[in-house]
Design an enzyme around this catalytic site. Structure first.
Site, PDB file in Angstrom:
ATOM      1  N   HIS A 247      43.696  49.134  37.736  1.00  0.00           N
ATOM      2  CA  HIS A 247      44.097  48.582  39.025  1.00  0.00           C
ATOM      3  C   HIS A 247      45.466  49.098  39.470  1.00  0.00           C
ATOM      4  O   HIS A 247      45.693  49.337  40.647  1.00  0.00           O
ATOM      5  CB  HIS A 247      44.121  47.053  38.925  1.00  0.00           C
ATOM      6  CG  HIS A 247      44.162  46.380  40.244  1.00  0.00           C
ATOM      7  ND1 HIS A 247      43.065  46.277  41.060  1.00  0.00           N
ATOM      8  CD2 HIS A 247      45.181  45.787  40.916  1.00  0.00           C
ATOM      9  CE1 HIS A 247      43.407  45.638  42.166  1.00  0.00           C
ATOM     10  NE2 HIS A 247      44.684  45.330  42.102  1.00  0.00           N
TER      11      HIS A 247
ATOM     12  N   HIS B 160      39.686  43.109  46.778  1.00  0.00           N
ATOM     13  CA  HIS B 160      39.872  41.887  45.998  1.00  0.00           C
ATOM     14  C   HIS B 160      38.494  41.391  45.592  1.00  0.00           C
ATOM     15  O   HIS B 160      38.106  40.266  45.878  1.00  0.00           O
ATOM     16  CB  HIS B 160      40.669  40.836  46.782  1.00  0.00           C
ATOM     17  CG  HIS B 160      41.852  40.340  46.039  1.00  0.00           C
ATOM     18  ND1 HIS B 160      42.316  39.063  46.107  1.00  0.00           N
ATOM     19  CD2 HIS B 160      42.670  40.974  45.162  1.00  0.00           C
ATOM     20  CE1 HIS B 160      43.377  38.938  45.330  1.00  0.00           C
ATOM     21  NE2 HIS B 160      43.601  40.075  44.743  1.00  0.00           N
TER      22      HIS B 160
END
Lengths: 716, 219
Positions: free
Chosen positions: A42, A86
């Protein structure tokens, strides 16, 4: 250190060994935690970075690349934008997951000094035929409206698709666009030894610990609900105050650098600001405002509590900045200072809990990932028995049906810039102090990417451009959210690699820079991988705001014209970038000359759906006589690329044909706008006829009808 | 006419109202921070839309305690003009400057769309440029716009012709008798859910909001 500890944080044995070698000692628990987040997919992109380098950074407009969010410069203005995913948080806790997705990307934009002026959401869910998918869908929409409406940034566009492949792993990609003067751009770096490091915003709590390393960087296994504590909780009111306070603080000229505390919180912001500025930082955790007592140093460093920023401020000028944040009711504390030695030093009590080289933290390893082309089935084309009924069925398909039920829950008008509303191809925003504006869109047909990732990705870029062109905008630059499944599986990684290559080649061809972006891997659950979904976000320039164009048919008697050529439909479109560019150029020139009264891109459901949408949006019918030499199914429903439907006043047919011919673009007059029916003939034989009212009811009611009254809240 | 736009933490239409007053209406306009108490020199105060204090607890419930609200009350008592738009309307009812309350929308959703607004009374300072019964195309954007009050208050509102705007056609939020905007008995304080500042420039799709501003500027 026990293997269990670092493995639970997401580090591999090899990574841990490298850390020990670099430090020449075992890392402390805090340091281990810091490496685990910085080197996670990430934050550090170890599995994808190699391919991201393929993206062009320069294009037809001056581009700004290299910070958290990138952008372009036009007429003295910096237009900054970025998209972020997300996905996993939204699958686990839809409302907060989506809400904090919105909050995070807004912070990325205003920490550059740009005021956020638009949000777009590209969403993917499982079909609305089971309660869990409905719960996730409504929860995500609710989270977006809850956060976006309160924070005062209009949510102006996006896309929503439903497919079984997303049932175990939804996608929530949020794009934010901001604008500032070119010379007002802030940098995400610390500089000047002795300058102060200021923490501002909300207090730090235990929420979101390991959000990026644990939640975002592994695939879902059974028992995913146990990961709920790794989801953060959003407070849009604080974010709104933080926007105003931050922009006010940046205006003082006393801020040297600023960075959002997003993924990996304080670790990421302190280490990356130091690395970017070629300095070190010395941070005292005792000064960090905490929401609860007894937090361990590693928890403070890993927390992903929302609505926080880290600033580097000129020494001696701290009070002026602290006062601004305090005026807005926010926390603000001097927590450290910039040092010459390029170390990140973290103190707690009288102990040093981390002492790491800033560069090492910011230098995640790069992995060579294996890839292998998977076998794909050829799509089958089924010809409908009845065209009118088939069109209604398509209009009722949630992937095509109106998303009005969704976008009317979003404030899409606040800030007084929205001039072409959501519901068409792209949204157009004016800038109050300029006579030009911008158009924004997101696009990705993941089914094409599944069939052919390279071509599918090129189509995503081309179609996003077409969405902009039909509003009168010149496509200017790209951001992306690359959503893929587990990269450690070679067939999945092949999809990632091919899509990136497709995007890179298309962007180079069209002269579009990729100015920012986001990678989200591991999107798979026990139910299988998601479709490869390289979401393309794009911004275009509408050079004169009065020359904007929209999709609805406008006036009785207008001629309906198809730019581009209809080909036999095989279930997967091909694309010739040269042809695409010509069609777009012809369309844009015609719009800029004021010839075009409406323009709409042909996409899912082909010509018939495009015509139906123009009728529904314009509340007027049309009658057409087609004679292209392809079968009826290809003609009506084929999804061939590089085609645009426009209408013009009959007086303008000669200048329009000149433009088409000069650009070497085939065009045909299909019929005329008018009446209350959509009627399509081929050589005098009726292919399809439907009342606009009936199509409209089908189109607008499809999605609310799939949700029970309790889920929509509506009385029906 | 000198406009003041109140800024509560969480207001998000303050800059929009400021823009319209200053750049479209070309009137002297200033922001008033919620902790200020001096409104001297102003002729009209706008309480803008948004989510003052996050609208936590209840819409407008915290904003009414802001220091500026005491000043707004005095300002209204002196006969000067006060307009509450959306969240501003909610604040005015919470502060007791207007009767009634705004509940959650009937469908429990936030709604953002253009609606047709009917002018129910053109004998007010805010509607004198309109005809009674005229419809205006003005957007709404709210989650709590469902106006309600008790029977006695409704009777009073009707008797004093305090109902200024109603929704023409479909009632979007379930509000009592389709009420979209009311004024106080004296007629100098207006609260309305729709956003006239969003319908004041042709580029944004409607200029019908100008009818309200024009009425006010005639004063």
């Amino acid at each position: 250190m026990e293997k269990k500890v670092y493995r639970e944080l997401g580090l591999t044995d090899a990574e841990f060994e490298r850390i020990v070698k670099t430090l020449d000692r075992e890392p402390t628990p805090t340091e281990t935690a810091m490496f685990s987040v910085e080197w996670s997919e990430h934050c550090g992109y170890p599995r994808s970075r190699k391919y991201l380098r393929l993206f062009p950074q320069k294009g037809k407009y001056e581009s700004l690349v290299g910070e958290d969010a990138g952008g372009i410069v036009y007429d003295g203005k910096a237009i900054i934008f970025k998209a972020e995913s997300h996905n996993h948080p939204s699958q686990v806790e839809p409302r907060q997951g989506a809400a904090t997705g919105v909050g995070g990307i807004i912070r990325d934009i205003f920490t550059t000094g740009a005021r956020p002026i638009a949000l777009l959401d590209s969403l993917r869910f499982g079909p609305l035929d089971n309660p869990l998918n409905k719960f996730i869908f409504s929860g995500v929409i609710d989270g977006i409206q809850f956060y976006g409406n309160c924070v005062g940034v209009p949510t102006v566009g996006g896309e929503i698709y439903f497919d079984e492949a997303y049932a175990g792993n939804c996608l929530v990609n949020v794009m934010c666009v901001g604008v500032c003067e070119r010379d007002e751009i802030a940098r995400a770096r610390a500089q000047g030894p002795g300058n102060s490091i200021i923490y501002a915003g909300s207090k730090t709590g235990r929420d979101g610990i390991g959000g990026c390393s644990v939640l975002a960087s592994s695939e879902f296994a059974a028992g995913e609900c146990e990961k709920r504590p790794t989801v953060q909780v959003g407070d849009p009111f604080t974010e709104k105050c933080l926007i105003e306070a931050t922009l006010e603080a940046l205006k003082t000229g006393l801020v040297v650098g600023i960075k959002d505390m997003g993924a990996a919180g304080l670790t990421c912001s302190s280490a990356e600001m130091a690395a970017a500025g070629g300095v070190g930082v010395d941070v005292d955790l005792d000064k960090v405002p905490l929401r609860e007592t007894g937090m361990e140093p590693w928890e403070i460093m890993m927390s992903e509590s929302q609505e926080r920023q880290l600033l580097c401020v000129q020494r001696g000028k701290e009070q002026a900045i602290l006062d601004i944040f305090h005026k807005w009711g926010l926390e603000a504390e001097v927590v450290g200072f910039v040092t010459e030695k390029k170390q990140v030093v973290i103190r707690s009590g009288d102990k040093i809990v981390a002492n790491l080289p800033a560069d090492e933290l910011a230098k995640a390893p790069i992995y060579e990932m294996a890839f292998e082309k998977p076998k794909t089935e050829k799509p089958k084309v089924k010809k409908p028995a009845n065209n009118s009924r088939h069109l209604l069925k398509l209009l009722a398909d949630p992937n095509i049906a109106s998303k009005k039920w969704v976008y009317e829950q979003y404030d899409h008008m606040v800030q007084l810039n929205t001039t072409v509303y959501p519901g068409g191809d792209a949204t157009v925003l004016r800038l109050k102090d300029k006579d030009w504006g911008i158009a924004v869109t997101t696009d990705c047909n993941a089914r094409y990417c599944q069939l052919d990732p390279y071509i599918g990705a090129q189509i995503a870029v081309s179609e996003a451009m077409r969405n902009l062109v039909v509003t009168g905008a010149d496509p200017a630059a790209v951001t992306d959210c690359l959503n893929f499944a587990n990269p450690e599986k070679p067939d999945r990684f092949y999809m990632f690699k091919s899509c990136v290559e497709g995007i890179a080649d298309a962007c180079k061809f069209y002269n579009l820079p990729v100015v920012s972006g986001n990678v989200s891997l591991y999107n798979e659950s026990p139910r299988g991988p998601i479709l490869p979904t390289p979401m393309i976000g794009m911004v275009g320039i509408v050079k004169h705001i009065n020359q904007r164009c929209s999709a609805p048919f406008k006036e009785k008697g207008d001629l309906i014209i198809l730019l581009g050529e209809t080909k036999t439909w095989t279930g997967m479109p091909d694309i010739d970038l040269k042809v695409e560019a010509k069609v777009q150029k012809a369309c844009l020139e015609a719009i800029q000359l004021g010839l075009v009264k409406s323009a709409h891109d042909l996409s899912e459901g082909g010509l018939a759906v495009a015509l139906a949408e123009c009728c529904i949006l314009g509340k007027i019918g049309a009658s057409l006589n087609l004679n292209e030499p392809v079968d009826n199914n290809s003609l009506l429903f084929g999804e061939g690329q590089s085609r645009i439907l426009i209408t013009i006043s009959p007086d303008n047919i000669f200048p329009l044909s000149d433009i088409a011919m000069l650009n070497d673009v085939p065009f045909q007059i299909l019929g005329k706008v008018g009446g209350a029916l959509l009627s399509i003939f081929k050589k005098q034989k009726k292919l399809l006829e439907l009342p606009v009212k009936k199509m409209s009811d089908t189109y607008y009611h499809a999605i609310p009808n799939l949700l029970t009254p309790a889920e929509t809240g509506e009385k029906r | 006419m000198k406009f003041g736009v109140i800024v509560f933490p969480g207001s998000n239409c303050d800059q929009d109202c400021y823009h319209v007053a200053k750049n479209v209406l070309k009137q002297p306009t200033k922001y008033v921070w919620h902790q200020e108490t001096d409104l001297s020199g102003l002729d009209c105060v706008i309480l803008p839309g948004g989510f003052s204090y996050g609208d936590y607890l209840r819409t407008g419930a915290i904003a009414r305690f802001s220091p500026v609200m005491e000043a707004v009350k005095k300002f209204a008592d002196s006969g000067k003009y006060v307009i509450g738009i959306c969240n501003g309307f909610q604040v005015l009812t919470e502060a007791g400057l207007l009767p009634g309350a705004l509940h959650r929308n009937r469908d429990l959703h936030f709604i953002c769309r253009h609606i047709e607004l009917k002018v129910a009374n053109n004998k007010t300072a805010f509607t004198s440029a309109c005809k009674t019964g005229q419809t205006l195309n003005i957007p709404i954007a709210h989650g709590e716009g469902n106006y309600t009050c008790d029977a006695a208050t409704l009777k009073e509102l009707k008797k004093n012709k305090q109902i200024v705007f109603t929704y023409a056609g479909e009632n979007p939020n379930g509000s009592l008798q389709s009420i979209a905007g009311i004024c106080n008995k004296r007629g100098n304080v207006l609260g309305m859910m729709p956003h006239p500042e969003r319908a004041s420039e042709a580029a944004l799709g409607s200029v019908d909001g100008m009818m309200i501003w024009r009425s006010l500027l005639k004063r």
